[in-house]
Design a protein around this motif. Structure first.
Motif, PDB file in Angstrom:
ATOM      1  N   ARG A 194      -8.933   3.214   6.885  1.00 52.77           N
ATOM      2  CA  ARG A 194      -9.226   2.391   7.743  1.00 52.77           C
ATOM      3  C   ARG A 194     -10.598   2.215   7.967  1.00 52.77           C
ATOM      4  N   MET A 213      -9.814   3.887  -0.213  1.00 53.77           N
ATOM      5  CA  MET A 213      -8.363   3.623  -0.585  1.00 53.77           C
ATOM      6  C   MET A 213      -7.608   2.494  -1.552  1.00 53.77           C
ATOM      7  N   GLU A 214      -8.070   1.530  -0.370  1.00 54.64           N
ATOM      8  CA  GLU A 214      -7.287  -0.046  -1.412  1.00 54.64           C
ATOM      9  C   GLU A 214      -7.380  -0.238  -2.705  1.00 54.64           C
ATOM     10  N   GLN A 268      -5.461  -7.415   6.603  1.00 60.45           N
ATOM     11  CA  GLN A 268      -5.192  -5.970   5.859  1.00 60.45           C
ATOM     12  C   GLN A 268      -3.729  -5.608   5.522  1.00 60.45           C
ATOM     13  N   GLU A 270      -0.789  -3.494   4.191  1.00 56.14           N
ATOM     14  CA  GLU A 270       0.100  -2.418   4.446  1.00 56.14           C
ATOM     15  C   GLU A 270       0.870  -1.226   3.564  1.00 56.14           C
ATOM     16  N   LEU A 321       0.402   1.113   1.418  1.00 59.24           N
ATOM     17  CA  LEU A 321       0.116   1.855   0.297  1.00 59.24           C
ATOM     18  C   LEU A 321       0.006   3.580   1.442  1.00 59.24           C
ATOM     19  N   ASP A 340      -2.244   7.456   6.265  1.00 58.02           N
ATOM     20  CA  ASP A 340      -3.054   7.638   5.154  1.00 58.02           C
ATOM     21  C   ASP A 340      -3.601   6.478   4.968  1.00 58.02           C
ATOM     22  N   ILE A 341      -3.256   5.246   4.937  1.00 59.76           N
ATOM     23  CA  ILE A 341      -3.965   4.300   5.645  1.00 59.76           C
ATOM     24  C   ILE A 341      -4.673   3.809   6.309  1.00 59.76           C
ATOM     25  N   GLU A 342      -4.600   4.198   7.297  1.00 59.58           N
ATOM     26  CA  GLU A 342      -4.616   3.492   9.139  1.00 59.58           C
ATOM     27  C   GLU A 342      -6.274   4.608   8.508  1.00 59.58           C
ATOM     28  N   GLN A 358      -9.399  12.294   1.867  1.00 58.34           N
ATOM     29  CA  GLN A 358      -9.114  11.614   1.163  1.00 58.34           C
ATOM     30  C   GLN A 358     -10.510  10.969  -0.156  1.00 58.34           C
ATOM     31  N   ASN A 366      -6.677   2.641  -4.923  1.00 60.08           N
ATOM     32  CA  ASN A 366      -5.026   2.317  -5.777  1.00 60.08           C
ATOM     33  C   ASN A 366      -4.971   0.915  -6.183  1.00 60.08           C
TER      34      ASN A 366
END
Length: 557
Positions: A10, A120-121, A552, A554, A556, A5-7, A116, A124
Motif C-alpha cells: 500500500r 498487489m490487491e 482499503q 485488509e 490479503l 505484505d499488504i501494508e 513484491q 491477487n
C-alpha cells in the motif's frame, strides 16, 4: 513491528505503467492500460519483435513446500530487482494468482515483504479479467456440448462419455461431482458432471502455450470434449465452438505488464497450478520479455519435481526455449521440517536436522542439473537461522557443485539479493548451459511417466493397472503418442505420500487416471490422491479478508 505484505504494498510509490513500458522500449500506443498501473501489451507489437535476439532466461524453482515457507515468488522478484540494481536490463515473468488459494490457505502470489509486484490487491483479485475470460470460454464449451445433445446430437456424442467439465476459480469441494440437467425434459438429459478449478482447465493450459491468436483457435478446436458410442473422439471444432471461445479469449491472450516495488517491469500472465497442471506462466509473456530484456527471471510452481520438470519438458520443449541457469530456493526452516522437526520447534538451532533435510534440496539440485542447466541455490534467511545451520547447508551442497547464496530480499529488497544476482550472471554468461528435455518425443507415454518417476521422483517403478494401460494405448492411437506428459500429484513430497519428507526412495508411483489434453498437446497423468477442484480449509483466509474504515482491503497476503 514488522509490516504486513499488504501494508508494504500500500505504501508503494508506483510509476505510471506507460513509464514502465517505455523503460522496455514499448511505445504507449502498444499498451492497453487498465487504470494507471496495469496494462496489456498489444499482440501486433509483440509479433513485430520476433526478429530480435533473445535475452537470457533464468528459472526460479524450489524444494517441496512445507508449512515453514520457502519464498519462491519472493525470490523471483528479488532476483529480478537485484539484476536491475547491478546494471542489467531485467524483467520478471510470473503466473497470475487464483482466487481459490487467495481465499483458502495458500494466499496470493505477488511476492512478499520488500520483494513484491504491485498493485498487489489487484493482481491477487480480478486483475485484468483473464481468469474470468478463461472460465467463460470453458463454460461456454460446456453449455454448447449439452445444448448440442439436447437438439439432436448430430455428431453422435455419447452422453456417458462426455469428458469436458465446467470450471470455477474458487475452492469448492461441493462441486467436484454433480448431476446436471435435472428438473424434467426441458432441461436436457441428466448426466454426471463436475467442476475443476480454473487453473486446472485445459483452456488455461492452452492460453499459456499458445503463440498467437491463430494458434489459440487451432488448439481450442482440437479439444476433445468426449467420445461417440464407438469411442471416436469428438472435438470442440465439430461443435463449432472454437470461434466464439477465441473471441472470449482474444484480450486475455495479451500479456499483462505491471511493476515491482522498485519500479522494475513484471509480466504476469496465465496461472496453471503445478500439482494438477503444468505450472508455468504464458509462452506469450516469456517470449515477449526475452525480446525486451537482457535477463528474464521466471518461476515454475511448487517444488522442482513438479514445476521445473514441467517447465523443461513441456513449456521449453513446446516453445523452443533454452534456459541459461536455474535457481533452487529453500530455507533453513523448511529444511529442518524435511529433517523431521515440528513447526513449533523451528526456532531452535538443530544442525543435524538441517543436514537430514538438505537431502530434499540436494535432490532438486541434482534433478535440475540433469536438464543440462547450471544451478544455484538461494537460501532465504530468517532471523532464527544460525550461522552453523547455514554452513551445514553450504557444506552439504558443495559436493554437487552448487553454491548456496544467503538472500535477504524479503527485508531488504534488491540489496539483499545482490550476491545471488552476480552469481546468476556468472552462471548464465559461462555458456555452461546445454539444455535438453528428460525424454524424447518418440518415447511411449507409459515410459515417459516411468522415466520421470525414476529420474525425478526416484521411485522404483510405476503402478499401472489394465484399465489405465488401455487409456495410454487409446491416447497414443488418437495421435497423442508424441505429447509430453503432465503428472498431477501432491506437491509436498517426491512420492505420492504428502507426509514422506526429505528424499524418499523405494516407493512406487501409482497411476490412477490418464486424460488427453489434445488442445494443450500434453497428457495429464493423475497419480495418487490429487483433486482438480480443491476444498477450503477449516478456517479459510476469506474469514479475515475485509475492507477497513478507509475502504482499503485488509487480510490479503
Amino acid at each position: 513491528m514488522v509490516k504486513s505484505d499488504i501494508e508494504i504494498a500500500r505504501e508503494a510509490k508506483m510509476k505510471p505503467i506507460m513509464e514502465i513500458g517505455a523503460g522496455l522500449g514499448i511505445p504507449s500506443e502498444s499498451l492497453m492500460p487498465y487504470g494507471h498501473t496495469k496494462a496489456k501489451i498489444d499482440l501486433g507489437y509483440i509479433d513485430s519483435l520476433k526478429d530480435r535476439p533473445d535475452g537470457k532466461l533464468i528459472l526460479v524453482t524450489g524444494i517441496n513446500p512445507t508449512a515453514a515457507g520457502e519464498g519462491k515468488t519472493t525470490t523471483t522478484v528479488g532476483l529480478g530487482d537485484a539484476l536491475n540494481r547491478i546494471g542489467k536490463k531485467a524483467a520478471i515473468c510470473l503466473r497470475e494468482p487464483s482466487l481459490g488459494p487467495c481465499f483458502g490457505v495458500k494466499g496470493g502470489a505477488a511476492g512478499g515483504g520488500y520483494a513484491q509486484v504491485v498493485p498487489m490487491e489487484d493482481i491477487n483479485l480480478h486483475f485484468t479479467g483473464d481468469f474470468h475470460a478463461i472460465a467463460a470460454a470453458n463454460n461456454l464449451l460446456a453449455a454448447l456440448i449439452d445444448n448440442h445433445v439436447y437438439w439432436g446430437n448430430a455428431v453422435g456424442l455419447d452422453p456417458r462419455r462426455i469428458t469436458w467439465r465446467r470450471a470455477l476459480d474458487m475452492n469448492d469441494r461441493a462441486l467436484r461431482s454433480i448431476v446436471n440437467s435435472l428438473g424434467g425434459v426441458a432441461n436436457g438429459f441428466p448426466r454426471e458432471d463436475g467442476f475443476d478449478i480454473v487453473v486446472a482447465s485445459e483452456i488455461m493450459a492452452i492460453l499459456c502455450l499458445s503463440t498467437d491468436l491463430d494458434d489459440l483457435k487451432r488448439r481450442l478446436g482440437a479439444i476433445v470434449v468426449g467420445y461417440t458410442r464407438d469411442r471416436k473422439p469428438v472435438h470442440a471444432r465439430e461443435l463449432e465452438a472454437d470461434g466464439a471461445m477465441t473471441v472470449l479469449l482474444k484480450d486475455a491472450l495479451s500479456p499483462n505488464l505491471v511493476q515491482t516495488l522498485e519500479n522494475n517491469p513484471a509480466f504476469i500472465h496465465g496461472g496453471p497450478f503445478a500439482n494438477i497442471a503444468h505450472g508455468c506462466n504464458s509462452v506469450m509473456a516469456t517470449k515477449a520479455a526475452l525480446k525486451l530484456a537482457d535477463y528474464v527471471v521466471t518461476e515454475a510452481g511448487f517444488g522442482a519435481d513438479l514445476g521445473a520438470e514441467k517447465f523443461f519438458d513441456i513449456k521449453c520443449r513446446k516453445a523452443g526455449l533454452a534456459p541459461a541457469a536455474a535457481v533452487v530456493v529453500g530455507t533453513v526452516r523448511a529444511l529442518k521440517m524435511h529433517g523431521g522437526v515440528a513447526k513449533e520447534d523451528l526456532g531452535t538451532e538443530n544442525v543435524e536436522a538441517v543436514r537430514r533435510g538438505v537431502s530434499n534440496i540436494a535432490r532438486h539440485v541434482e534433478n535440475t542439473q540433469k536438464f543440462g542447466v547450471p544451478v544455484a541455490v538461494a537460501l532465504n534467511r530468517f532471523i532464527t537461522d544460525t550461522d552453523a545451520e547455514i554452513a551445514a547447508v553450504r557444506e552439504e551442497l558443495a559436493s554437487l557443485g552448487a553454491d548456496a547464496i544467503v538472500c535477504n530480499h524479503w527485508a531488504d529488497g534488491s540489496a539483499g539479493t545482490v550476491d545471488l544476482a552476480h552469481h546468476v550472471v556468472e552462471l548464465a554468461e559461462s555458456r555452461r548451459a546445454a539444455f535438453k528435455p528428460l525424454y524424447g518425443d518418440e518415447v511411449g507415454l507409459e515410459d515417459k511417466v516411468r522415466t520421470i518417476a525414476r529420474e525425478i521422483y526416484r521411485a522404483d517403478d510405476i503402478a499401472v493397472d489394465a484399465k489405465t494401460r488401455a487409456q495410454f494405448k487409446e491416447i497414443e492411437a488418437l495421435g497423442g503418442a508424441n505429447f509430453p506428459v503432465c503428472i498431477a500429484k501432491t506437491q509436498y513430497s517426491f512420492s505420492t505420500d504428502p507426509n514422506a519428507k526429505g528424499a524418499p526412495t523405494g516407493h512406487t508411483l501409482p497411476v490412477r487416471e490418464v486424460r488427453l489434453s489434445n488442445g494443450a498437446e500434453f497428457v495429464v497423468v493423475i497419480c495418487g490422491e490429487i483433486m482438480t477442484m480443491p476444498g477450503l480449509p477449516r478456517v479459510p483466509a476469506a474469514n479475515k479478508i475485509t475492507l477497513n474504515a478507509q475502504g482499503q482491503i485488509e487480510g490479503l497476503f
